[in-house]
Write a protein that holds these residues in place. Structure first.
Motif, PDB file in Angstrom:
ATOM      1  N   SER A 183       0.847  -1.184   0.000  1.00 24.45           N
ATOM      2  CA  SER A 183       0.000   0.000   0.000  1.00 24.45           C
ATOM      3  C   SER A 183       0.889   1.243   0.000  1.00 24.45           C
ATOM      4  O   SER A 183       2.042   1.186   0.437  1.00 24.45           O
ATOM      5  CB  SER A 183      -0.909   0.005   1.235  1.00 24.45           C
ATOM      6  OG  SER A 183      -1.700   1.166   1.278  1.00 24.45           O
ATOM      7  N   ALA A 205      -4.007  -1.849   7.891  1.00 28.98           N
ATOM      8  CA  ALA A 205      -5.456  -2.045   7.883  1.00 28.98           C
ATOM      9  C   ALA A 205      -5.846  -3.143   6.901  1.00 28.98           C
ATOM     10  O   ALA A 205      -6.744  -3.961   7.183  1.00 28.98           O
ATOM     11  CB  ALA A 205      -6.155  -0.730   7.527  1.00 28.98           C
ATOM     12  N   ILE A 206      -5.171  -3.186   5.758  1.00 28.16           N
ATOM     13  CA  ILE A 206      -5.485  -4.203   4.746  1.00 28.16           C
ATOM     14  C   ILE A 206      -5.187  -5.605   5.265  1.00 28.16           C
ATOM     15  O   ILE A 206      -6.022  -6.519   5.157  1.00 28.16           O
ATOM     16  CB  ILE A 206      -4.697  -3.927   3.450  1.00 28.16           C
ATOM     17  CG1 ILE A 206      -5.219  -2.664   2.764  1.00 28.16           C
ATOM     18  CG2 ILE A 206      -4.792  -5.122   2.504  1.00 28.16           C
ATOM     19  CD1 ILE A 206      -4.353  -2.197   1.615  1.00 28.16           C
ATOM     20  N   GLN A 245      -2.455   2.238   6.051  1.00 25.92           N
ATOM     21  CA  GLN A 245      -3.332   1.558   5.108  1.00 25.92           C
ATOM     22  C   GLN A 245      -2.909   0.105   4.912  1.00 25.92           C
ATOM     23  O   GLN A 245      -3.754  -0.799   4.872  1.00 25.92           O
ATOM     24  CB  GLN A 245      -3.335   2.293   3.766  1.00 25.92           C
ATOM     25  CG  GLN A 245      -4.373   1.763   2.775  1.00 25.92           C
ATOM     26  CD  GLN A 245      -4.402   2.574   1.485  1.00 25.92           C
ATOM     27  OE1 GLN A 245      -3.505   3.374   1.236  1.00 25.92           O
ATOM     28  NE2 GLN A 245      -5.429   2.367   0.675  1.00 25.92           N
ATOM     29  N   SER A 285       0.718   3.721   1.995  1.00 26.25           N
ATOM     30  CA  SER A 285       0.990   4.198   3.350  1.00 26.25           C
ATOM     31  C   SER A 285       0.986   3.031   4.332  1.00 26.25           C
ATOM     32  O   SER A 285       0.312   2.015   4.123  1.00 26.25           O
ATOM     33  CB  SER A 285      -0.059   5.226   3.779  1.00 26.25           C
ATOM     34  OG  SER A 285      -1.298   4.598   4.084  1.00 26.25           O
TER      35      SER A 285
END
Length: 404
Positions: A378, A386-387, A383, A380
């Motif tokens: 990702s 979170a993924i 992010q 960032s």
């Protein structure tokens, strides 16, 4: 002209297949010497040559390498397994091949000696003592102050390492380590260490160069089982430089600096404190570094081994995160899907389930507890994290408790 061969001493369930594949890409024939080749499933899957030999016996290994040399030109000898790195270094010295200093590797693998050498060189390390019996452990723990960490002076993958938060946990783990449950390959010696608190970082080195620094998180205490990794670590330039400088000081203090080294640190109120120096590549880190920076560390390591020039220049810079699947109980593992839902999450680049369906799970509190992992790319770090967390939550699995 004889075909060139690469000798691999033992294997690795994490990096072993990658070493075999990288050797072939470099045009050398990989041959694994192992006391039990059957333990490495990837050898048959890769149709890789393996020879059964006592890998604790250097003379037996020399004889086997000499036998191989009658057919092949031995281009290099190495190992992906920490316990065999010093042995590989001894064989390199015997056959006049590039390799690490075996005495330095052996010093590094003794965590008490490693601590002494680092402390003498002024490298920041936890307060520590070595102990061989319960009375010494209790005395040193009182001196340092609870909580403390108890760990074998020789060992890998957090095996036998535990945070002891009170006198009951201290007594319990002392009994575990000295009461016959822990398997010792050397005379029992235990480190009693200060529990340094703060964010955990891992510096991956090749030669005398810092290739990358990861941020790592652990699962629930009192054990130290990695639950998440990410590259690059979210560090300010001055923090990165501080960790890099301390890591290079470790290499000088331990007379390392040839091939891969993996250094674990915590950022405390004192700044970076060295938790452990490993004379090998971090398990699984090579794939993440390749995704993040385009650097294939295993291939570059093997180039050094066979006498070629290493090129560790970064080709790009991306953010990568990995989430590990860790059991919360003992019992029978049931996979309810194949991970395809997790793999379909945008940004996920790999889902790897390493434990088979219907396997009995008995938690060890170390690296052997990992059931699988999810990796994502990702732009960032928040992010990416979170993924992988979302994707991991989509993997259907359960553990049925053992019958009472």
């Amino acid at each position: 002209m004889a075909r060139r061969a690469l000798i691999l001493i033992e294997g690795s369930h994490y990096n072993g297949p990658l070493y075999v594949q990288a050797a072939r890409r470099l045009g050398v024939h990989p041959i694994t010497l192992s006391a039990d080749p059957a333990q490495y499933n990837y050898l048959s899957a890769e149709n890789a040559e393996a020879v059964r030999v006592d890998t604790d016996n250097v003379d037996a290994l020399i004889r086997e390498c000499s036998r191989v040399r009658a057919t092949y030109d031995i281009a290099g000898i190495t190992s992906a397994r920490e316990a065999a790195c010093a042995t590989a270094g001894k064989l390199c010295r015997h056959f006049d091949l590039p390799g690490p200093n075996p005495e330095s590797i052996e010093q590094c693998c003794n965590k008490f000696v490693q601590r002494q050498l680092l402390a003498r060189a002024g490298v920041p390390v936890p307060t520590y003592h070595s102990a061989t019996d319960g009375r010494e452990i209790e005395s040193y723990a009182a001196e340092i102050g609870l909580p403390v960490i108890l760990k074998p002076a020789a060992g890998i993958g957090s095996m036998g390492v535990r945070l002891c938060r009170n006198v009951d946990e201290l007594a319990e783990h002392t009994t575990f380590l000295l009461g016959g449950k822990h398997i010792w390959r050397t005379s029992p010696m235990i480190l009693v260490e200060e529990f340094v608190q703060g964010p955990h970082y891992i510096a991956e080195m090749m030669g005398n160069e810092v290739i990358a620094i990861a941020e790592a998180e652990f699962g629930s205490p009192p054990h130290f089982v990695f639950s998440e990794y990410s590259f690059p670590a979210p560090l300010r330039p001055d923090e990165y430089k501080s960790i890099a400088d301390v890591s290079l000081s470790c290499l000088r203090a331990l007379d390392l600096g040839w091939g891969p080294t993996c250094i674990e640190l915590r950022w405390s109120h004192r700044g970076p404190v060295v938790i452990e120096v490993n004379p090998r590549m971090g398990a699984g880190d090579s794939q993440l570094i390749q995704l993040a920076y385009g650097v294939d560390l295993i291939t570059e390591h093997l180039k050094l081994v066979i006498g070629e020039e290493c090129d560790s220049r970064k080709r790009h810079s991306q953010t990568v995160a990995m989430r590990c699947l860790i059991p919360d109980r003992d019992g029978i593992l049931n996979w309810n899907d194949d991970g395809s839902r997790a793999a379909a999450v945008p940004g996920v680049v790999d889902v790897n389930l390493v434990v088979q369906h219907n396997t009995p799970i008995v938690r060890k509190g170390d690296y052997r507890d990992h059931l699988g992992s999810v990796v994502a790319l990702s732009p960032s770090l928040p992010q990416a994290k979170a993924i992988v967390r979302r994707a991991a939550d989509l993997i259907g699995w359960s553990i049925t408790p053992f019958p009472t």
